[in-house]
Structures are given as structure tokens and as C-alpha cells.
Design a protein around this motif. Structure first.
Motif, mmCIF file in Angstrom:
data_model
loop_
_atom_site.group_PDB
_atom_site.id
_atom_site.type_symbol
_atom_site.label_atom_id
_atom_site.label_comp_id
_atom_site.label_asym_id
_atom_site.label_seq_id
_atom_site.Cartn_x
_atom_site.Cartn_y
_atom_site.Cartn_z
ATOM 1 N N LEU A 104 0.821 -1.208 0.000
ATOM 2 C CA LEU A 104 0.000 0.000 0.000
ATOM 3 C C LEU A 104 0.858 1.262 0.000
ATOM 4 C CD1 LEU A 104 -2.926 -0.968 2.420
ATOM 5 C CD2 LEU A 104 -2.969 -0.811 -0.076
ATOM 6 N N LYS A 105 2.083 1.117 -0.456
ATOM 7 C CA LYS A 105 2.981 2.268 -0.517
ATOM 8 C C LYS A 105 3.352 2.582 -1.964
ATOM 9 C CE LYS A 105 4.987 1.610 4.072
ATOM 10 N NZ LYS A 105 6.228 1.439 4.854
ATOM 11 N N VAL A 106 3.466 3.851 -2.251
ATOM 12 C CA VAL A 106 3.798 4.284 -3.610
ATOM 13 C C VAL A 106 5.102 3.643 -4.076
ATOM 14 C CG1 VAL A 106 4.471 6.290 -4.996
ATOM 15 C CG2 VAL A 106 2.530 6.450 -3.411
ATOM 16 N N GLY A 107 6.061 3.534 -3.171
ATOM 17 C CA GLY A 107 7.361 2.992 -3.526
ATOM 18 C C GLY A 107 7.355 1.528 -3.900
ATOM 19 N N GLY A 108 6.263 0.832 -3.643
ATOM 20 C CA GLY A 108 6.191 -0.573 -3.962
ATOM 21 C C GLY A 108 5.783 -0.876 -5.394
ATOM 22 N N TYR A 109 5.604 0.160 -6.211
ATOM 23 C CA TYR A 109 5.076 -0.031 -7.559
ATOM 24 C C TYR A 109 5.938 0.678 -8.590
ATOM 25 C CZ TYR A 109 1.080 -1.946 -5.177
ATOM 26 O OH TYR A 109 0.277 -2.742 -4.395
ATOM 27 N N GLU A 110 6.120 0.013 -9.730
ATOM 28 C CA GLU A 110 6.939 0.556 -10.804
ATOM 29 C C GLU A 110 6.127 1.197 -11.922
ATOM 30 O OE1 GLU A 110 9.026 -2.312 -8.484
ATOM 31 O OE2 GLU A 110 7.350 -2.776 -9.811
#
Length: 122
Positions: A104-110
Motif C-alpha cells: 500500500l505504498k507508492v514505492g512498492g510499484y513501478e
């Protein structure tokens, strides 16, 4: 390369429902999520799902009202939004990523879609 196309946003009265869809193309991701961003606020995670197992996660602010689901054959995820509140109004973004953390964190997605607007009136 993964491309994501969202649809289903719109205007609804408080208490109403909307369903967002996100169609993904490409390979190499194992999770997809929905994020939202209201004017002047940071982008926040709303819900996420692992495409293989179907394990789903929902933010506290939407749990019990929103449901994320997926259809693997079409590489599509949905966000069923019920009992919408004015504070749910935002631009909603679909995201896809690799890995098993930061769901649920922005940093977890490319990869990110262009977004679809949700407006909730009183």
C-alpha cells in the motif's frame, strides 16, 4: 514494459457506489493496487492484491466499504467502492509492481496508470 488503463470514474452522491477497472498489458508484475490523490494531499494506498494468490489488502479508511478483486485471464483489477463519502473524492490511480512488500505504498510499484477522477457530492 507494463501499461495500465483505468476506467469507471465519475460523479456520484454520497452513499453511492462506483466500480473502477484497470486493464494491464505486459508481464513481470505480481501485484496491482489502487491509489488516490486529492488536491494538496499526498498519494495514498487504497487497496492492493497479489495477482497469483488473490490475497487482498485494504487501507483502514476504506475497509468494509471498498473491495479489490482481480481477473487474471484479462490481467484486470477492479475496485468496487460502496458507501462513498465526500472524503473519498480524488484522482484514483492503478499501479502494478513486483515484490511482496510495500503493498500500500507508492514505492512498492513501478508502473502507473493515468488516473480516473472520482467526485462525491454531499
Amino acid at each position: 514494459q507494463v501499461q495500465l488503463v483505468e476506467s469507471g470514474g465519475g460523479a456520484v452522491q454520497a452513499g453511492g457506489s462506483l466500480t473502477l477497472s484497470c486493464a494491464g498489458s505486459g508481464y513481470g508484475v505480481n501485484k496491482m493496487g489502487w491509489f488516490r490523490q486529492a488536491p494538496g494531499k499526498e498519494r495514498e494506498g487504497v487497496a492492493a492484491i497479489f495477482m497469483g494468490t488473490g490475497s487482498a489488502f485494504h487501507a483502514d479508511s476504506v475497509r468494509g466499504r471498498f473491495i479489490i478483486s482481480r481477473e487474471n485471464r484479462q490481467n484486470t483489477v477492479y475496485l468496487q467502492m460502496n458507501s462513498l463519502k465526500p472524503e473519498d473524492a480524488a484522482m484514483y490511480y492503478c499501479a502494478a509492481g513486483r515484490g511482496f512488500v510495500d503493498v500500500l505504498k507508492v514505492g512498492g510499484y513501478e508502473y502507473w496508470g493515468q488516473g480516473t477522477q472520482v467526485t462525491v457530492s454531499v
